[in-house]
Design a protein around this motif. Structure first.
Motif, PDB file in Angstrom:
ATOM      1  N   PRO A  19       0.624  -0.868   0.215  1.00 50.80           N
ATOM      2  CA  PRO A  19      -0.108   0.140   0.028  1.00 50.80           C
ATOM      3  C   PRO A  19       0.979   1.057  -0.305  1.00 50.80           C
ATOM      4  CG  PRO A  19      -0.353  -1.469   1.905  1.00 50.80           C
ATOM      5  CD  PRO A  19       0.801  -2.257   1.420  1.00 50.80           C
ATOM      6  N   ALA A  20       0.800   2.412   0.126  1.00 54.89           N
ATOM      7  CA  ALA A  20       0.663   3.616  -0.614  1.00 54.89           C
ATOM      8  C   ALA A  20       1.430   3.795   0.583  1.00 54.89           C
ATOM      9  CB  ALA A  20       0.555   4.326  -0.938  1.00 54.89           C
ATOM     10  N   GLU A  21       0.259   3.940   1.807  1.00 53.72           N
ATOM     11  CA  GLU A  21       0.747   4.329   3.182  1.00 53.72           C
ATOM     12  C   GLU A  21       2.503   3.407   3.634  1.00 53.72           C
ATOM     13  OE1 GLU A  21      -1.381   4.867   7.237  1.00 53.72           O
ATOM     14  OE2 GLU A  21      -2.325   4.148   5.964  1.00 53.72           O
ATOM     15  N   ALA A  22       2.400   2.378   3.237  1.00 51.89           N
ATOM     16  CA  ALA A  22       3.236   1.772   3.835  1.00 51.89           C
ATOM     17  C   ALA A  22       4.466   2.161   3.560  1.00 51.89           C
ATOM     18  CB  ALA A  22       2.800   0.067   3.123  1.00 51.89           C
ATOM     19  N   ALA A  24       5.422   5.169   2.382  1.00 51.11           N
ATOM     20  CA  ALA A  24       5.134   6.376   2.971  1.00 51.11           C
ATOM     21  C   ALA A  24       5.473   6.094   4.390  1.00 51.11           C
ATOM     22  CB  ALA A  24       4.505   7.462   2.949  1.00 51.11           C
ATOM     23  N   ALA A  25       5.896   5.161   4.914  1.00 51.98           N
ATOM     24  CA  ALA A  25       5.918   5.168   6.593  1.00 51.98           C
ATOM     25  C   ALA A  25       7.091   5.410   6.751  1.00 51.98           C
ATOM     26  CB  ALA A  25       5.338   3.587   7.433  1.00 51.98           C
ATOM     27  N   ASP A  26       6.987   5.839   8.508  1.00 54.61           N
ATOM     28  CA  ASP A  26       7.826   6.433   9.998  1.00 54.61           C
ATOM     29  C   ASP A  26       9.093   4.972   9.491  1.00 54.61           C
ATOM     30  OD1 ASP A  26       7.844   8.995   8.851  1.00 54.61           O
ATOM     31  OD2 ASP A  26       7.006   9.096  10.801  1.00 54.61           O
ATOM     32  N   ASP A  27       8.724   3.575   9.882  1.00 55.08           N
ATOM     33  CA  ASP A  27       8.741   2.963  10.572  1.00 55.08           C
ATOM     34  C   ASP A  27       9.142   1.707   9.147  1.00 55.08           C
ATOM     35  OD1 ASP A  27       9.990   0.637  11.166  1.00 55.08           O
ATOM     36  OD2 ASP A  27       8.389   0.248  13.025  1.00 55.08           O
ATOM     37  N   PRO A  28      10.245   1.375   8.155  1.00 56.49           N
ATOM     38  CA  PRO A  28       9.570   0.309   7.324  1.00 56.49           C
ATOM     39  C   PRO A  28       9.778  -0.967   7.266  1.00 56.49           C
ATOM     40  CG  PRO A  28      12.678   1.883   6.880  1.00 56.49           C
ATOM     41  CD  PRO A  28      10.832   2.215   8.507  1.00 56.49           C
ATOM     42  N   ALA A  29      10.161  -1.289   8.378  1.00 58.29           N
ATOM     43  CA  ALA A  29       9.892  -2.496   9.277  1.00 58.29           C
ATOM     44  C   ALA A  29       8.227  -2.779   9.355  1.00 58.29           C
ATOM     45  CB  ALA A  29      10.511  -2.911  10.816  1.00 58.29           C
ATOM     46  N   LEU A  30       8.141  -1.435   9.627  1.00 65.34           N
ATOM     47  CA  LEU A  30       6.240  -1.868   9.438  1.00 65.34           C
ATOM     48  C   LEU A  30       5.559  -2.106   8.550  1.00 65.34           C
ATOM     49  CD1 LEU A  30       4.054  -1.941  11.794  1.00 65.34           C
ATOM     50  CD2 LEU A  30       3.616   0.881  12.083  1.00 65.34           C
ATOM     51  N   GLY A  31       6.415  -1.153   7.868  1.00 63.25           N
ATOM     52  CA  GLY A  31       6.031  -0.845   6.298  1.00 63.25           C
ATOM     53  C   GLY A  31       5.841  -2.523   5.838  1.00 63.25           C
ATOM     54  N   ALA A  32       7.083  -2.765   5.706  1.00 61.04           N
ATOM     55  CA  ALA A  32       7.042  -3.833   5.244  1.00 61.04           C
ATOM     56  C   ALA A  32       6.237  -5.005   5.800  1.00 61.04           C
ATOM     57  CB  ALA A  32       8.786  -4.681   5.259  1.00 61.04           C
ATOM     58  N   ALA A  34       3.403  -4.591   6.424  1.00 59.33           N
ATOM     59  CA  ALA A  34       2.085  -4.575   6.414  1.00 59.33           C
ATOM     60  C   ALA A  34       2.090  -5.046   4.675  1.00 59.33           C
ATOM     61  CB  ALA A  34       1.809  -2.436   6.126  1.00 59.33           C
ATOM     62  N   ALA A  35       3.094  -5.127   4.404  1.00 57.68           N
ATOM     63  CA  ALA A  35       3.145  -5.529   2.796  1.00 57.68           C
ATOM     64  C   ALA A  35       3.153  -6.960   2.997  1.00 57.68           C
ATOM     65  CB  ALA A  35       4.745  -4.684   2.119  1.00 57.68           C
ATOM     66  N   VAL A  36       3.500  -7.757   3.593  1.00 55.47           N
ATOM     67  CA  VAL A  36       3.264  -9.654   3.652  1.00 55.47           C
ATOM     68  C   VAL A  36       1.678  -9.454   4.520  1.00 55.47           C
ATOM     69  CG1 VAL A  36       4.725 -11.205   4.826  1.00 55.47           C
ATOM     70  CG2 VAL A  36       5.644  -9.432   3.876  1.00 55.47           C
ATOM     71  N   CYS A  37       1.179  -8.887   5.523  1.00 55.46           N
ATOM     72  CA  CYS A  37       0.523  -9.381   5.424  1.00 55.46           C
ATOM     73  C   CYS A  37      -1.070  -9.120   4.933  1.00 55.46           C
ATOM     74  CB  CYS A  37       0.136  -8.520   6.954  1.00 55.46           C
ATOM     75  SG  CYS A  37       1.031  -9.404   8.405  1.00 55.46           S
ATOM     76  N   SER A  38      -1.085  -8.305   3.379  1.00 55.02           N
ATOM     77  CA  SER A  38      -1.550  -7.804   2.591  1.00 55.02           C
ATOM     78  C   SER A  38      -1.782  -8.634   1.459  1.00 55.02           C
ATOM     79  CB  SER A  38      -0.784  -6.272   2.246  1.00 55.02           C
ATOM     80  OG  SER A  38      -1.106  -5.244   3.111  1.00 55.02           O
ATOM     81  N   ILE A  84      -3.784  -4.149   4.314  1.00 54.67           N
ATOM     82  CA  ILE A  84      -3.561  -3.940   5.579  1.00 54.67           C
ATOM     83  C   ILE A  84      -2.349  -2.888   5.422  1.00 54.67           C
ATOM     84  CG2 ILE A  84      -1.928  -4.606   7.672  1.00 54.67           C
ATOM     85  CD1 ILE A  84      -4.924  -6.508   7.765  1.00 54.67           C
ATOM     86  N   THR A  85      -2.450  -1.481   6.657  1.00 54.44           N
ATOM     87  CA  THR A  85      -1.524  -0.748   6.419  1.00 54.44           C
ATOM     88  C   THR A  85      -0.889  -0.342   7.618  1.00 54.44           C
ATOM     89  OG1 THR A  85      -3.088   0.578   7.098  1.00 54.44           O
ATOM     90  CG2 THR A  85      -2.764   0.509   4.662  1.00 54.44           C
ATOM     91  N   PRO A  86       0.371   0.351   7.694  1.00 54.89           N
ATOM     92  CA  PRO A  86       0.844   0.576   9.020  1.00 54.89           C
ATOM     93  C   PRO A  86       0.010   1.289  10.308  1.00 54.89           C
ATOM     94  CG  PRO A  86       2.693   1.581   7.686  1.00 54.89           C
ATOM     95  CD  PRO A  86       1.089   0.829   6.712  1.00 54.89           C
ATOM     96  N   SER A  87      -1.433   1.982   9.896  1.00 51.31           N
ATOM     97  CA  SER A  87      -1.909   2.480  11.240  1.00 51.31           C
ATOM     98  C   SER A  87      -2.446   0.854  11.163  1.00 51.31           C
ATOM     99  CB  SER A  87      -2.325   3.075  10.488  1.00 51.31           C
ATOM    100  OG  SER A  87      -3.509   2.606   9.366  1.00 51.31           O
ATOM    101  N   HIS A  88      -3.490   0.381  10.323  1.00 51.68           N
ATOM    102  CA  HIS A  88      -3.438  -1.045  11.097  1.00 51.68           C
ATOM    103  C   HIS A  88      -3.132  -1.942  12.088  1.00 51.68           C
ATOM    104  CE1 HIS A  88      -5.597  -0.876   7.646  1.00 51.68           C
ATOM    105  NE2 HIS A  88      -6.946  -0.967   8.034  1.00 51.68           N
TER     106      HIS A  88
END
Length: 111
Positions: A19-22, A24-32, A34-38, A84-88
């Motif tokens: 996701p685009a939000e992932a 742009a996330a501050d925490d790259p691990a959280l973005g990654a 989120a992408a794997v969960c998605s 799933i996004t980092p905010s989730h």
């Protein structure tokens, strides 16, 4: 050669589902994460939405084309989150698998 092709396909799927939000996330691990969960969540949600669409169509036809019966089934299946996004993941926003009727939602602010 074959391993490289498989890796390229996997990477392409991961980036497409990211996701685009992932991104742009501050925490790259959280973005990654989120992408794997998605990668698992999105196909599941798509299957649920497709099945709900079929069931709502059957309900509509079996009740003599009564939209009041089919509409809640359709909205429950089709609305909601598809990725799933980092905010989730960090708890700022709940995951909405089953959608809500748009008439039940508060009006959004224009800004």
């Amino acid at each position: 050669m074959r391993r490289g092709a498989v890796a390229a396909v996997f990477l392409g799927l991961a980036l497409a589902a990211w996701p685009a939000e992932a991104r742009a996330a501050d925490d790259p691990a959280l973005g990654a994460a989120a992408a794997v969960c998605s990668l698992v969540y999105a196909p599941t949600k798509l299957a649920f939405a497709g099945l709900g669409t079929v069931v709502s169509g059957l309900a509509w036809a079996m009740t003599g084309f009564d939209g009041d019966v089919a509409r809640p089934i359709f909205y429950s299946a089709v609305r909601g989150d598809y990725v799933i996004t980092p905010s989730h993941l960090d708890g700022r926003r709940p995951v909405e698998f089953v959608g809500r009727d748009p008439r039940d939602e508060p009006p959004s602010t224009p800004w």
